[in-house]
Scaffold this motif. Sequence first.
Motif, mmCIF file in Angstrom:
data_model
loop_
_atom_site.group_PDB
_atom_site.id
_atom_site.type_symbol
_atom_site.label_atom_id
_atom_site.label_comp_id
_atom_site.label_asym_id
_atom_site.label_seq_id
_atom_site.Cartn_x
_atom_site.Cartn_y
_atom_site.Cartn_z
ATOM 1 N N HIS A 224 0.557 -2.839 0.852
ATOM 2 C CA HIS A 224 0.693 -3.194 -0.550
ATOM 3 C C HIS A 224 2.072 -3.716 -0.930
ATOM 4 N N GLU A 225 3.129 -3.245 -0.234
ATOM 5 C CA GLU A 225 4.456 -3.570 -0.738
ATOM 6 C C GLU A 225 5.430 -4.087 0.308
ATOM 7 N N GLY A 226 5.189 -3.921 1.569
ATOM 8 C CA GLY A 226 6.097 -4.455 2.566
ATOM 9 C C GLY A 226 6.942 -3.387 3.232
ATOM 10 N N PRO A 227 7.742 -3.762 4.241
ATOM 11 C CA PRO A 227 8.491 -2.784 5.036
ATOM 12 C C PRO A 227 9.386 -1.872 4.218
ATOM 13 N N ALA A 228 10.051 -2.414 3.195
ATOM 14 C CA ALA A 228 10.996 -1.591 2.438
ATOM 15 C C ALA A 228 10.324 -0.448 1.707
ATOM 16 N N ALA A 229 9.000 -0.541 1.515
ATOM 17 C CA ALA A 229 8.284 0.498 0.777
ATOM 18 C C ALA A 229 7.920 1.682 1.635
ATOM 19 N N VAL A 230 8.009 1.556 2.956
ATOM 20 C CA VAL A 230 7.551 2.619 3.838
ATOM 21 C C VAL A 230 8.581 3.735 3.860
ATOM 22 N N ARG A 231 8.142 4.908 3.503
ATOM 23 C CA ARG A 231 9.030 6.054 3.402
ATOM 24 C C ARG A 231 9.028 6.851 4.704
ATOM 25 N N PRO A 232 10.198 7.300 5.175
ATOM 26 C CA PRO A 232 10.235 8.145 6.366
ATOM 27 C C PRO A 232 9.440 9.426 6.151
ATOM 28 N N VAL A 233 8.733 9.846 7.183
ATOM 29 C CA VAL A 233 7.967 11.087 7.130
ATOM 30 C C VAL A 233 8.447 11.982 8.258
#
Length: 388
Positions: free
Chosen positions: A371-380
């Motif tokens: 939905h939003e691109g690489p910058a949107a992926v949050r570390p888990v």
Amino acid sequence: MTRVLHVITGLEHGGAERQLALLLDHLPKDRVECEVAVLTHAGALGAGIRAGGVPVHEIGMRSNRDAAALPRLVRLIRKGRYDVVHTHLYRACVYGRVAAWLARTPRIVATEHSLGDGHIEGRRTTPGVRALYRASERLGHATVAVSPSVTRRLLDWGVRPARLVTITNAIDAGAFAFSAERRAAVRGALGIGPEEFVVGSTGRLVPSKSLDLLVRAFAGTGRTARPGSGDGRLLIVGSGPARPELEELAENLGVAGRTHFTGGTADVPGMLAAMDAYAAPSAHETFGLGVLEALAAGLPVLYRTCPAIDDLPSLMAPRVQRLPSWVAAWSAALDALPRTEAPTPARAAPPPLVGHYAVEARIAQLVDLYHEGPAAVRPVGGSALVAT
């Protein structure tokens, strides 16, 4: 609703293919609607995906250079009007990204499953291979690496950091929980006695997996399953071009009668249940999914390289031993594995390392990426690395 077309080279029972099946099972169906395009043929795994309600389209590619597959894939993408095209494996990443770009797909995502040191999916990473990969990569919006090791290799190849994100492979640990009934059924079908010691391995039978090392090491062991009951067994699960050479090697070393080549199977949990120990002699891995599955099944593990473990030393699992490439070292380690005379030995609980790779967190990261691109992926849990 986001419509996603997954493009993959084939649907044999390999690690990348099983990862795709796992994603299809867990992606939220109220937010993401998936279909699959397979460049070659769907096979048994494709039939299982279809049975789960996901459409599977066969493009009918006959060879790596079958350029006629490209317009067929473009037509499929245009007709489906997908919001996202997500490609998997080298050939599908090259053809799929080009086709999605030509079809003007809003988002193009690729997962790099199989980039090792000096090879990608069994082919050498020559300057031509790297140049073709980089050229097609620029047509996409984001590239997913399945381990920090793969992230570093892609950065070394010149992939732009802003387009790169690490979302590790995932596992549904519950699917590999030990079952005594399944163990008995698989052993019975293979003609293996309930008290025989079985060491095994799973995955594609290709030279990079170094299964010849395992066959040689097994031939050099002095282990027996039980005094007076005969020697142990070697269980090699998977299909691939190296099978004839491995079968010939087992014959020449005198262990063909104790070595079982099962071919590809959907019942990996059953095969792991039938084993007493797991061996992964591959010198080059992008993640090491088979090792993770074996740990989820409670097996002791011998391995040569496994980023799923090596990238997280603080979560090193017990009952795991890393070995060099010497046959003698593997033979000695196989001999030293603990054994029991019980027909149904106790299994260890999955270590914390397995929980670190739980599928739910990876699914959330992937939906964000759609939905939003690489910058949107949050570390888990420290496992996701957004390269910036």
